[in-house]
Design a protein around this motif. Structure first.
Motif, mmCIF file in Angstrom:
data_model
loop_
_atom_site.group_PDB
_atom_site.id
_atom_site.type_symbol
_atom_site.label_atom_id
_atom_site.label_comp_id
_atom_site.label_asym_id
_atom_site.label_seq_id
_atom_site.Cartn_x
_atom_site.Cartn_y
_atom_site.Cartn_z
ATOM 1 N N PHE A 1 45.501 37.194 32.798
ATOM 2 C CA PHE A 1 45.563 37.506 34.227
ATOM 3 C C PHE A 1 46.491 38.692 34.477
ATOM 4 O O PHE A 1 46.122 39.648 35.170
ATOM 5 C CB PHE A 1 46.037 36.277 35.001
ATOM 6 C CG PHE A 1 46.123 36.501 36.488
ATOM 7 C CD1 PHE A 1 44.977 36.624 37.250
ATOM 8 C CD2 PHE A 1 47.358 36.573 37.118
ATOM 9 C CE1 PHE A 1 45.053 36.832 38.630
ATOM 10 C CE2 PHE A 1 47.450 36.778 38.487
ATOM 11 C CZ PHE A 1 46.286 36.904 39.239
ATOM 12 N N LEU A 2 47.701 38.658 33.909
ATOM 13 C CA LEU A 2 48.652 39.754 34.093
ATOM 14 C C LEU A 2 48.169 41.028 33.411
ATOM 15 O O LEU A 2 48.296 42.125 33.960
ATOM 16 C CB LEU A 2 50.026 39.350 33.565
ATOM 17 C CG LEU A 2 50.765 38.258 34.337
ATOM 18 C CD1 LEU A 2 52.086 37.923 33.659
ATOM 19 C CD2 LEU A 2 50.996 38.675 35.785
ATOM 20 N N LYS B 1 39.618 37.802 38.825
ATOM 21 C CA LYS B 1 40.329 37.785 40.099
ATOM 22 C C LYS B 1 41.554 38.692 40.096
ATOM 23 O O LYS B 1 42.306 38.733 41.064
ATOM 24 C CB LYS B 1 40.746 36.353 40.447
ATOM 25 C CG LYS B 1 39.567 35.424 40.711
ATOM 26 C CD LYS B 1 40.034 34.034 41.122
ATOM 27 C CE LYS B 1 38.837 33.124 41.400
ATOM 28 N NZ LYS B 1 39.262 31.752 41.797
ATOM 29 N N SER B 2 41.730 39.429 39.018
ATOM 30 C CA SER B 2 42.950 40.216 38.876
ATOM 31 C C SER B 2 43.025 41.358 39.883
ATOM 32 O O SER B 2 44.112 41.729 40.326
ATOM 33 C CB SER B 2 43.046 40.771 37.451
ATOM 34 O OG SER B 2 41.927 41.589 37.158
ATOM 35 N N TRP B 3 41.886 41.948 40.255
ATOM 36 C CA TRP B 3 41.938 43.090 41.167
ATOM 37 C C TRP B 3 42.417 42.674 42.557
ATOM 38 O O TRP B 3 43.064 43.457 43.252
ATOM 39 C CB TRP B 3 40.588 43.800 41.233
ATOM 40 C CG TRP B 3 39.588 43.203 42.180
ATOM 41 C CD1 TRP B 3 38.730 42.191 41.939
ATOM 42 C CD2 TRP B 3 39.360 43.610 43.534
ATOM 43 N NE1 TRP B 3 37.970 41.925 43.046
ATOM 44 C CE2 TRP B 3 38.328 42.783 44.039
ATOM 45 C CE3 TRP B 3 39.909 44.590 44.362
ATOM 46 C CZ2 TRP B 3 37.852 42.898 45.340
ATOM 47 C CZ3 TRP B 3 39.435 44.710 45.664
ATOM 48 C CH2 TRP B 3 38.423 43.879 46.142
ATOM 49 N N SER C 1 45.087 41.865 32.872
ATOM 50 C CA SER C 1 43.962 42.372 33.667
ATOM 51 C C SER C 1 44.452 43.065 34.932
ATOM 52 O O SER C 1 43.925 44.107 35.331
ATOM 53 C CB SER C 1 43.017 41.227 34.025
ATOM 54 O OG SER C 1 42.465 40.634 32.864
ATOM 55 N N MET C 2 45.474 42.496 35.579
ATOM 56 C CA MET C 2 46.050 43.140 36.765
ATOM 57 C C MET C 2 46.545 44.543 36.446
ATOM 58 O O MET C 2 46.245 45.506 37.163
ATOM 59 C CB MET C 2 47.221 42.305 37.286
ATOM 60 C CG MET C 2 46.877 41.149 38.180
ATOM 61 S SD MET C 2 48.384 40.315 38.787
ATOM 62 C CE MET C 2 49.143 41.629 39.767
ATOM 63 N N HIS D 1 37.655 47.130 38.083
ATOM 64 C CA HIS D 1 37.248 45.729 37.995
ATOM 65 C C HIS D 1 35.833 45.605 37.439
ATOM 66 O O HIS D 1 35.589 44.833 36.497
ATOM 67 C CB HIS D 1 37.333 45.096 39.380
ATOM 68 C CG HIS D 1 36.603 43.803 39.515
ATOM 69 N ND1 HIS D 1 37.109 42.601 39.057
ATOM 70 C CD2 HIS D 1 35.375 43.516 40.042
ATOM 71 C CE1 HIS D 1 36.230 41.631 39.309
ATOM 72 N NE2 HIS D 1 35.186 42.159 39.905
ATOM 73 N N GLN E 1 46.169 42.405 42.194
ATOM 74 C CA GLN E 1 46.750 43.739 42.086
ATOM 75 C C GLN E 1 46.754 44.437 43.446
ATOM 76 O O GLN E 1 47.697 45.154 43.783
ATOM 77 C CB GLN E 1 45.997 44.574 41.056
ATOM 78 C CG GLN E 1 46.486 45.996 40.919
ATOM 79 C CD GLN E 1 47.970 46.086 40.608
ATOM 80 O OE1 GLN E 1 48.500 45.270 39.869
ATOM 81 N NE2 GLN E 1 48.647 47.074 41.169
ATOM 82 N N HIS F 1 40.209 38.958 33.365
ATOM 83 C CA HIS F 1 40.273 37.953 34.427
ATOM 84 C C HIS F 1 39.693 38.561 35.702
ATOM 85 O O HIS F 1 40.214 39.541 36.230
ATOM 86 C CB HIS F 1 41.718 37.517 34.654
ATOM 87 C CG HIS F 1 41.848 36.242 35.424
ATOM 88 N ND1 HIS F 1 41.433 36.108 36.732
ATOM 89 C CD2 HIS F 1 42.342 35.026 35.062
ATOM 90 C CE1 HIS F 1 41.674 34.878 37.156
ATOM 91 N NE2 HIS F 1 42.225 34.202 36.159
#
Length: 213
Positions: free
Chosen positions: A61-62, A136-138, A64-65, A198, A141, A134
């Motif tokens: 997650f991090l 939902k990362s965008w 991907s952000m 994304h 971010q 991940h």
């Protein structure tokens, strides 16, 4: 029966975690002394710190952000820097890497900047491949950017123009009132950088699914 997927662990080698941590332990105090604490509001500096934490956590997650945040801008940075080396001029005309050729900037700053601007995208791409993306990362971010950008606008020196909140490039823009430009930046950054990133990373590094049996 649907087989429950088990999250993989120990995907990131220990030596890489230690190396990234050692670099951060040099980078942070040097930049704090030479550039001041506000410099750590740059998205690339935030990414450097968060990626180091994410390596230890093995957090896709991090990772991907930070990939959504800075991989495309880092590509622009590299093209502009090496273009300046080869042609003598900045290819994008925004002077994003002009400080790298400014002899008034301490050599240690330019060396550290070169190292992390080159290795950080490589680390992000490799960890995306290992941990997957991940989706939902965008969104996260974007939320982070909507906190960081106003902080840069209201609490940092316009001369530094951190994250370009006062205008694209080193010179403050004059065609819009400052707050209106800030709002425009907060809208365009997710639309033009985060969302395309994304969809690209979702296509290239989507999470592998266990088949139904």
């Amino acid at each position: 029966m649907v087989l429950a997927s088990v999250e993989k662990t120990n995907q990131i080698p220990l030596w890489l975690k230690i190396l990234a941590t050692c670099f951060l332990c040099v980078f942070v105090p040097v930049y704090w002394i030479k550039r001041g604490p506000a410099n750590f509001l740059w998205f690339c500096d935030i990414a450097l710190i968060v990626v180091t934490i994410a390596l230890w956590m093995e957090s896709r997650f991090l990772i991907s952000m930070m990939a959504v945040s800075i991989l495309l801008p880092e590509l622009v940075w590299s093209v502009d820097y090496f273009g300046r080396l080869l042609t003598g001029s900045h290819l994008f005309g925004l002077g994003a890497t002009s400080y790298m050729f400014n002899e008034k900037i301490p050599v240690v700053i330019r060396v550290l900047s070169f190292i992390f601007h080159i290795y950080l995208p490589v680390i992000l791409l490799w960890t995306l491949y290992r941990l997957r993306f991940h989706e939902k990362s965008w969104i996260a971010q974007t939320a982070l950017a909507w906190v960081v950008l106003p902080l840069c606008f209201w609490f940092t020196d316009p001369v530094a123009n951190i994250n370009w909140v006062f205008g694209p490039g080193p010179t403050p823009q004059q065609w819009l009132p400052g707050p209106f430009y800030l709002v425009l930046l907060m809208i365009l950054l997710p639309l033009l950088i985060y969302l395309p990133s994304h969809y690209l990373f979702k296509r290239l590094f989507s999470e592998e699914k266990e088949p139904d049996t």
